[in-house]
Design a protein around this motif. Structure first.
Motif, PDB file in Angstrom:
ATOM      1  N   UNK A  71       0.822  -0.948   0.024  1.00 26.07           N
ATOM      2  CA  UNK A  71       0.191  -0.019   0.060  1.00 26.07           C
ATOM      3  C   UNK A  71       0.906   1.357   0.105  1.00 26.07           C
ATOM      4  N   UNK A  72       0.510   2.407  -0.874  1.00 23.21           N
ATOM      5  CA  UNK A  72       1.542   3.448  -1.045  1.00 23.21           C
ATOM      6  C   UNK A  72       0.644   4.632  -0.858  1.00 23.21           C
ATOM      7  N   UNK A  73       1.062   5.448   0.035  1.00 20.68           N
ATOM      8  CA  UNK A  73       0.297   6.701   0.262  1.00 20.68           C
ATOM      9  C   UNK A  73       1.226   7.783  -0.602  1.00 20.68           C
ATOM     10  N   UNK A  74      -0.043   8.437  -1.455  1.00 22.69           N
ATOM     11  CA  UNK A  74       0.463   9.486  -2.553  1.00 22.69           C
ATOM     12  C   UNK A  74       0.360  10.710  -2.157  1.00 22.69           C
ATOM     13  N   UNK A 112       1.680  13.090  -0.415  1.00 25.93           N
ATOM     14  CA  UNK A 112       2.807  14.175  -0.405  1.00 25.93           C
ATOM     15  C   UNK A 112       3.237  14.641  -1.889  1.00 25.93           C
ATOM     16  N   UNK A 113       2.781  13.907  -2.973  1.00 24.22           N
ATOM     17  CA  UNK A 113       3.075  14.420  -4.186  1.00 24.22           C
ATOM     18  C   UNK A 113       1.803  15.111  -4.743  1.00 24.22           C
ATOM     19  N   UNK A 114       0.793  15.456  -3.761  1.00 27.79           N
ATOM     20  CA  UNK A 114      -0.354  16.400  -4.276  1.00 27.79           C
ATOM     21  C   UNK A 114      -1.138  15.748  -5.171  1.00 27.79           C
ATOM     22  N   UNK A 115      -1.304  14.408  -5.166  1.00 32.08           N
ATOM     23  CA  UNK A 115      -2.316  13.771  -5.765  1.00 32.08           C
ATOM     24  C   UNK A 115      -3.082  12.557  -5.099  1.00 32.08           C
ATOM     25  N   UNK A 116      -4.301  12.584  -5.179  1.00 33.47           N
ATOM     26  CA  UNK A 116      -5.079  11.306  -4.744  1.00 33.47           C
ATOM     27  C   UNK A 116      -4.516  10.069  -5.052  1.00 33.47           C
ATOM     28  N   UNK A 117      -4.840   8.991  -4.304  1.00 35.99           N
ATOM     29  CA  UNK A 117      -4.465   7.699  -4.762  1.00 35.99           C
ATOM     30  C   UNK A 117      -5.110   7.285  -6.125  1.00 35.99           C
ATOM     31  N   UNK A 118      -6.460   7.713  -6.209  1.00 37.11           N
ATOM     32  CA  UNK A 118      -7.048   7.495  -7.436  1.00 37.11           C
ATOM     33  C   UNK A 118      -6.831   8.138  -8.558  1.00 37.11           C
ATOM     34  N   UNK A 119      -5.744   9.288  -8.490  1.00 39.39           N
ATOM     35  CA  UNK A 119      -5.462   9.893  -9.524  1.00 39.39           C
ATOM     36  C   UNK A 119      -3.988   9.232 -10.000  1.00 39.39           C
ATOM     37  N   UNK A 120      -3.202   8.649  -9.233  1.00 37.29           N
ATOM     38  CA  UNK A 120      -2.095   8.071  -9.328  1.00 37.29           C
ATOM     39  C   UNK A 120      -2.648   6.643 -10.043  1.00 37.29           C
ATOM     40  N   UNK A 161      -7.706   4.996  -3.787  1.00 31.61           N
ATOM     41  CA  UNK A 161      -8.576   5.653  -2.932  1.00 31.61           C
ATOM     42  C   UNK A 161      -8.395   7.078  -2.957  1.00 31.61           C
ATOM     43  N   UNK A 162      -8.716   7.797  -2.267  1.00 39.13           N
ATOM     44  CA  UNK A 162      -8.246   9.349  -1.848  1.00 39.13           C
ATOM     45  C   UNK A 162      -6.969   9.710  -1.635  1.00 39.13           C
ATOM     46  N   UNK A 163      -6.379   8.609  -0.954  1.00 33.39           N
ATOM     47  CA  UNK A 163      -4.937   8.682  -0.151  1.00 33.39           C
ATOM     48  C   UNK A 163      -3.991   7.742  -0.612  1.00 33.39           C
ATOM     49  N   UNK A 164      -4.310   6.496  -1.087  1.00 31.49           N
ATOM     50  CA  UNK A 164      -3.311   5.403  -1.387  1.00 31.49           C
ATOM     51  C   UNK A 164      -3.745   4.603  -2.769  1.00 31.49           C
ATOM     52  N   UNK A 165      -2.661   3.888  -3.225  1.00 33.76           N
ATOM     53  CA  UNK A 165      -2.786   3.001  -4.105  1.00 33.76           C
ATOM     54  C   UNK A 165      -2.369   1.574  -3.518  1.00 33.76           C
ATOM     55  N   UNK A 166      -3.003   0.757  -3.954  1.00 36.28           N
ATOM     56  CA  UNK A 166      -2.550  -0.718  -3.538  1.00 36.28           C
ATOM     57  C   UNK A 166      -2.161  -1.492  -4.746  1.00 36.28           C
ATOM     58  N   UNK A 167      -0.946  -2.288  -4.572  1.00 31.92           N
ATOM     59  CA  UNK A 167      -0.751  -3.310  -5.593  1.00 31.92           C
ATOM     60  C   UNK A 167      -0.861  -4.580  -4.920  1.00 31.92           C
ATOM     61  N   UNK A 168      -1.630  -5.321  -5.602  1.00 32.00           N
ATOM     62  CA  UNK A 168      -1.656  -6.836  -5.028  1.00 32.00           C
ATOM     63  C   UNK A 168      -0.650  -7.745  -5.471  1.00 32.00           C
ATOM     64  N   UNK A 169       0.346  -8.149  -4.763  1.00 28.21           N
ATOM     65  CA  UNK A 169       1.040  -8.724  -5.036  1.00 28.21           C
ATOM     66  C   UNK A 169       1.229 -10.500  -4.553  1.00 28.21           C
ATOM     67  N   UNK A 170       1.206 -11.155  -5.678  1.00 27.57           N
ATOM     68  CA  UNK A 170       0.847 -12.706  -5.165  1.00 27.57           C
ATOM     69  C   UNK A 170       1.857 -13.604  -6.007  1.00 27.57           C
ATOM     70  N   UNK A 171       1.238 -15.117  -6.186  1.00 27.26           N
ATOM     71  CA  UNK A 171       2.145 -15.959  -6.628  1.00 27.26           C
ATOM     72  C   UNK A 171       2.462 -15.921  -8.194  1.00 27.26           C
TER      73      UNK A 171
END
Length: 487
Positions: free
Chosen positions: A325-328, A330-338, A354-364
């Motif tokens: 999970x990566x909070x975005x 501080x670059x002035x962009x909402x997670x959904x914008x990134x 979402x409005x503050x983060x992006x999530x990369x689902x890493x799996x097998x």
């Protein structure tokens, strides 16, 4: 000990596929002959095993042979008393857990940041939610786990509740203290139900948060198709020996299809085999990949790839190290914008924004080169798009004011009003950003200005708002009556 190298349902399908059976049953495509374009698109092998229930292949609604064997293998692999293959998604597994433990008028204790499938179940069965508002991390804008103090208070104030529902982990990798919650609940004679849609891998990896069954939960719904590698929509419901498996099967069959997909069933059988044999090594590799990516992202600057530094022993009892999970903000962009930039300009599809983060689902199925590409894209986005963060929102969750039960509100007499005129009224539908599918509003909750402001902001930033009858979310359905809950 059962032989985890076996895959009885898959083996039965292979044997069936080698025979020249003339199909005078459904499906009507008749092994693909009836729809050549679909067969060309999906492949002949897929069409050959898209078959109906028959004696050699067992019946999911009343298993007695190969499906029963496959479920027994899954139960052993997960450390459960019994396992049920689910082909209606983890939604159906979650709802079966609720239906099996509460009925109209019964109380169920749950965190408000549950998936909509839980609240949908309450709409259908009429149970009364007792919400524990989760702790919040204001910088990240995400809800955390349930504190033990909050759980103990909810039990003390509602000793007649039948069950407690928990997330393990949340979408963002946050885990509550399950063992302590189980002890409190069982002492009060309450069931503990776990949504482990994002926790299948906890049963197979080492040095990860505790799985629900290991912590003593009575039931758990696991999305095998997420971190377990089966086909989309396939899932497994696990129960311990406190739950009657025959009754649970009856409950499942209330909403389960009678035409179960053997594509989904065989994928569950094979993915269980794969994880049972190789899961430890697989999850070790996944954790290493995520650690690499987390370190690289945090070296960029301005982004925050969160991790175990969040653990506080209470609301964040443990953290799932497979989650990136990566909070975005501080670059002035909402997670959904990134999220949108990564997809539209870099051909990288994230799990959520979402409005503050992006999530990369890493799996097998992920590779180091894929994560290197993500890191490079984030570097480029920061260079090209960084701006002042003034005015950015962080709040992912607004505490609700519950006025009616979800069932009473959903089926009550309603009217559609403009979103601006809805403030102060009682909502009769769901409003949520998807993913993650956690309702901003649920039926029976009072609409406030803070909630409307959040919905408008999320729409402006590009979040997909779902659940409403009005697909443009310009209107909301509200109760015509304004009497107080219980009046």
């Amino acid at each position: 000990m059962l032989d985890q190298t076996r895959a009885p349902l898959y083996e039965a399908l292979k044997e069936f596929n080698q025979k020249r059976v003339v199909p005078f049953d459904v499906p009507g495509h008749k092994r693909g002959r009836g729809n050549p374009e679909l067969t060309e698109f999906l492949g002949q092998q897929v069409m050959n095993i898209d078959v109906n229930s028959m004696k050699p292949l067992d019946n999911l609604n009343h298993p007695s042979s190969v499906i029963k064997e496959a479920e027994s293998l899954a139960a052993e692999a997960f450390g459960a008393h019994h396992a049920f293959f689910m082909v209606n998604g983890t939604t159906s597994a979650v709802q079966a857990m609720v239906f099996a433990t509460v009925k109209r008028g019964d109380k169920i204790i749950l965190p408000r940041n549950v998936h909509r499938s839980v609240l949908n179940a309450l709409v259908l069965c009429g149970a009364v939610p007792v919400y524990i508002n989760p702790e919040m991390n204001k910088r990240l804008g995400i809800s955390l786990g349930m504190s033990i103090k909050s759980v103990a208070q909810a039990i003390a104030e509602n000793p007649d509740a039948k069950a407690i529902f928990v997330n393990n982990p949340t979408y963002y990798g946050i885990c509550s203290d399950l063992e302590s919650i189980v002890k409190l609940a069982h002492k009060a004679d309450m069931y503990v139900l776990a949504d482990e849609a994002h926790g299948t891998h906890l049963y197979f990896g080492e040095n990860l948060p505790q799985s629900a069954l290991a912590a003593g939960c009575d039931m758990a719904a696991v999305s095998m198709h997420k971190s377990g590698g089966s086909l989309t929509q396939s899932s497994i419901l696990l129960i311990n020996d406190k739950v009657n498996p025959d009754y649970m099967r009856q409950v499942i069959n209330l909403t389960s299809t009678t035409s179960a997909s053997y594509l989904l069933l065989s994928s569950l059988d094979l993915s269980r085999k794969h994880m049972a044999i190789n899961g430890k090594e697989i999850m070790e590799r996944v954790v290493d990949l995520v650690k690499y990516a987390r370190d690289e992202v945090n070296e960029i600057g301005d982004y925050w790839a969160l991790g175990s530094e969040l653990v506080d022993g209470d609301a964040v009892f443990a953290f799932d190290d497979t989650k990136l999970t990566i909070n975005t903000l501080d670059i002035g962009l909402a997670g959904i914008e990134v999220y949108d930039l990564l997809r539209d300009e870099y051909d990288i599809q994230m799990e959520l924004g979402d409005i503050a983060n992006i999530l990369a689902y890493v799996s097998i199925g992920d590779r180091k080169s894929d994560l290197e590409r993500l890191v490079s894209a984030l570097v480029d986005i920061r260079r090209r798009y960084k701006k002042d963060k003034t005015g950015m929102w962080t709040q992912e969750y607004v505490n609700p004011d519950v006025v009616f039960t979800p069932q009473d509100a959903f089926y009550g007499e309603k009217e559609a009003v403009s979103i601006d005129d809805s403030i102060g009224r009682v909502c009769t539908e769901f409003v949520m950003a998807y993913p993650p599918g956690i309702p901003i509003l649920a039926p029976g909750e009072r609409i406030t200005k803070d909630i409307i402001d959040y919905i408008v902001y999320a729409k402006e930033k590009g979040c997909l708002i779902t659940g409403t009858e009005d697909l443009e979310v310009k209107k909301l359905n509200v109760l015509k009556e304004r009497r107080v809950y219980g009046g």
